[in-house]
Design a protein around this motif. Structure first.
Motif, short mmCIF file in Angstrom:
data_model
loop_
_atom_site.label_atom_id
_atom_site.label_comp_id
_atom_site.label_asym_id
_atom_site.label_seq_id
_atom_site.Cartn_x
_atom_site.Cartn_y
_atom_site.Cartn_z
N GLY A 91 0.80 -1.21 0.00
CA GLY A 91 0.00 0.00 0.00
C GLY A 91 0.84 1.27 0.00
N ILE A 92 2.06 1.18 0.52
CA ILE A 92 2.98 2.32 0.51
C ILE A 92 3.52 2.55 -0.90
CG2 ILE A 92 5.19 3.19 1.42
CD1 ILE A 92 2.93 3.12 3.50
N GLY A 93 3.57 1.48 -1.70
CA GLY A 93 4.09 1.57 -3.06
C GLY A 93 5.15 0.54 -3.40
N PHE A 94 5.62 -0.21 -2.40
CA PHE A 94 6.65 -1.21 -2.63
C PHE A 94 6.10 -2.42 -3.40
CE2 PHE A 94 8.25 0.72 1.39
CZ PHE A 94 9.52 1.09 0.96
N LYS A 95 6.96 -3.01 -4.23
CA LYS A 95 6.72 -4.36 -4.71
C LYS A 95 7.31 -5.29 -3.66
CE LYS A 95 8.04 -7.71 -8.25
NZ LYS A 95 8.88 -7.97 -9.45
N VAL A 96 6.55 -6.27 -3.20
CA VAL A 96 6.97 -7.10 -2.07
C VAL A 96 7.10 -8.55 -2.49
CG1 VAL A 96 6.43 -7.84 0.28
CG2 VAL A 96 5.82 -5.53 -0.46
N GLU A 97 8.22 -9.16 -2.14
CA GLU A 97 8.39 -10.60 -2.29
C GLU A 97 8.45 -11.22 -0.90
OE1 GLU A 97 11.72 -11.62 -4.72
OE2 GLU A 97 10.97 -10.52 -6.47
N GLU A 98 7.59 -12.19 -0.64
CA GLU A 98 7.56 -12.89 0.64
C GLU A 98 8.44 -14.14 0.50
OE1 GLU A 98 3.43 -13.58 1.72
OE2 GLU A 98 2.85 -11.73 0.68
N VAL A 99 9.71 -13.98 0.86
CA VAL A 99 10.71 -15.01 0.57
C VAL A 99 10.81 -16.01 1.72
CG1 VAL A 99 13.13 -15.47 0.03
CG2 VAL A 99 12.03 -13.38 -0.84
N ASP A 100 10.37 -17.24 1.46
CA ASP A 100 10.55 -18.34 2.42
C ASP A 100 11.83 -19.06 2.03
OD1 ASP A 100 10.49 -20.47 4.12
OD2 ASP A 100 8.66 -21.38 3.29
N TYR A 101 12.96 -18.50 2.46
CA TYR A 101 14.25 -19.01 1.98
C TYR A 101 14.59 -20.39 2.55
CZ TYR A 101 18.95 -18.88 0.10
OH TYR A 101 20.09 -19.18 -0.61
N THR A 102 14.08 -20.70 3.73
CA THR A 102 14.39 -22.01 4.30
C THR A 102 13.77 -23.14 3.48
OG1 THR A 102 12.49 -21.96 5.82
CG2 THR A 102 14.61 -21.12 6.65
N SER A 103 12.75 -22.84 2.67
CA SER A 103 12.14 -23.90 1.86
C SER A 103 13.10 -24.40 0.78
CB SER A 103 10.85 -23.39 1.21
OG SER A 103 11.13 -22.37 0.25
N SER A 104 14.15 -23.63 0.50
CA SER A 104 15.14 -24.05 -0.50
C SER A 104 16.35 -24.74 0.14
CB SER A 104 15.62 -22.83 -1.30
OG SER A 104 16.37 -21.94 -0.49
N LEU A 105 16.33 -24.87 1.47
CA LEU A 105 17.46 -25.45 2.19
C LEU A 105 17.10 -26.83 2.74
CD1 LEU A 105 18.48 -22.26 4.23
CD2 LEU A 105 19.41 -23.03 2.03
N SER A 106 18.10 -27.67 2.90
CA SER A 106 17.86 -29.01 3.44
C SER A 106 17.64 -28.94 4.94
CB SER A 106 19.06 -29.92 3.15
OG SER A 106 20.19 -29.50 3.90
N GLU A 107 17.04 -29.99 5.48
CA GLU A 107 16.83 -30.08 6.93
C GLU A 107 18.15 -30.04 7.66
OE1 GLU A 107 14.10 -30.03 8.68
OE2 GLU A 107 12.67 -30.09 7.02
N GLU A 108 19.18 -30.65 7.08
CA GLU A 108 20.50 -30.69 7.71
C GLU A 108 21.09 -29.29 7.82
OE1 GLU A 108 19.36 -34.55 6.33
OE2 GLU A 108 19.54 -32.66 5.21
N VAL A 109 20.95 -28.50 6.77
CA VAL A 109 21.47 -27.13 6.77
C VAL A 109 20.70 -26.27 7.77
CG1 VAL A 109 21.61 -24.99 5.41
CG2 VAL A 109 22.39 -27.17 4.44
N ILE A 110 19.39 -26.41 7.79
CA ILE A 110 18.55 -25.64 8.73
C ILE A 110 18.95 -25.93 10.16
CG2 ILE A 110 16.21 -25.35 9.62
CD1 ILE A 110 15.22 -25.83 6.72
N GLU A 111 19.16 -27.21 10.46
CA GLU A 111 19.53 -27.61 11.82
C GLU A 111 20.96 -27.16 12.16
OE1 GLU A 111 19.95 -31.61 14.66
OE2 GLU A 111 19.14 -31.76 12.61
N ASN A 112 21.88 -27.34 11.24
CA ASN A 112 23.28 -26.99 11.50
C ASN A 112 23.46 -25.49 11.73
OD1 ASN A 112 26.22 -26.39 9.76
ND2 ASN A 112 26.21 -27.65 11.59
#
Length: 254
Positions: free
Chosen positions: A219-240
């Motif tokens: 609403g302010i004027g920004f283009k917004v991307e809602e980035v769920d970056y952990t969805s591109s990472l493995s469980e091992e990386v997230i935990e480590n």
């Protein structure tokens, strides 16, 4: 240890905490060395991370070496892997600069790096986010993370961020967010610090953002991307790296 850290966070003023941490941090990093968890910001590994939180404390989230939290490590990985932040010539404005980033960004030769805050001892420019002393379209990148939840007039702050960001520029505006909540919650009648910490997550927060945060930025004027970056990472990386699975990075463009 959890009780001790919680007491320190709620009693010691934040500017003093920042100064004290330069002395305490190397000691903690030495005694907690190990191989189970790694901080991707400096590559150092530990047998455990530290607890953190003003209200409900989270276990194993604060890196002993950089003092990064889940959100800092996630942002570092995103900037490093998905943007040209570490290679392009950029003019960057960083609000309330985090220690995990401050010296690293300041020493990067490709960045014209400016920091700002009302109270932080790390800020180059002391300024009110609702009335910034910068020109229109001045910055290529704005980092404003875990700031807006402190600001009563967050709409005005967002308008100022939009004004000073260059056309084509990028911002990252992380906030504490309850993704199960559709609508942002505010209640100015809650004044007790302990109650505010319990409800808002920290005694000096004025709201809990819901999913409507992204639409407010739009609403302010920004283009917004809602980035769920952990969805591109493995469980091992997230935990480590001790990341918060499912945390959204609000990346905005003008």
């Amino acid at each position: 240890m959890k009780r001790l850290f919680k007491t320190i966070l709620n009693i010691v003023p934040r500017p003093l905490l920042i100064r004290l941490s330069y002395v305490i941090r190397p000691v903690l990093a030495f005694f907690l060395k190990g191989g189970k968890f790694t901080d991707p910001i400096d590559g150092k590994s530990f047998r455990t991370f530290l607890p953190y939180g003003y209200g409900n404390q989270r276990n194993n989230v604060l890196s002993p070496s950089t003092l990064s939290l889940e959100r800092h490590r996630l942002l570092w990985l995103y900037l490093q892997n998905e943007t040209k932040f570490f290679s392009e010539k950029l003019k960057v404005l960083h609000f309330a600069p985090e220690q995990a980033f401050y010296k690293r960004f300041k020493n990067m030769s490709n960045l014209n790096y400016v920091t700002t805050d009302l109270n932080s001892p790390l800020a180059d420019v002391k300024a009110d986010i609702c009335n910034l002393p910068f020109k229109d379209n001045e910055f290529d990148v704005i980092l404003c993370n875990h700031v807006l939840e402190h600001i009563p007039e967050d709409t005005k702050a967002m308008q100022e961020l939009y004004r000073i960001l260059k056309v084509g520029g990028m911002g990252v505006f992380q906030i504490p967010q309850d993704l199960k909540r559709e609508v942002t919650f505010e209640d100015n009648s809650i004044t007790d610090k302990k109650e505010r910490a319990k409800i808002f997550g920290q005694y000096d927060h004025v709201r809990v953002y819901g999913r409507d945060y992204f639409d407010k930025l739009r609403g302010i004027g920004f283009k917004v991307e809602e980035v769920d970056y952990t969805s591109s990472l493995s469980e091992e990386v997230i935990e480590n790296f001790c990341l918060a699975k499912g945390e959204i990075i609000p990346v905005v463009f003008k």
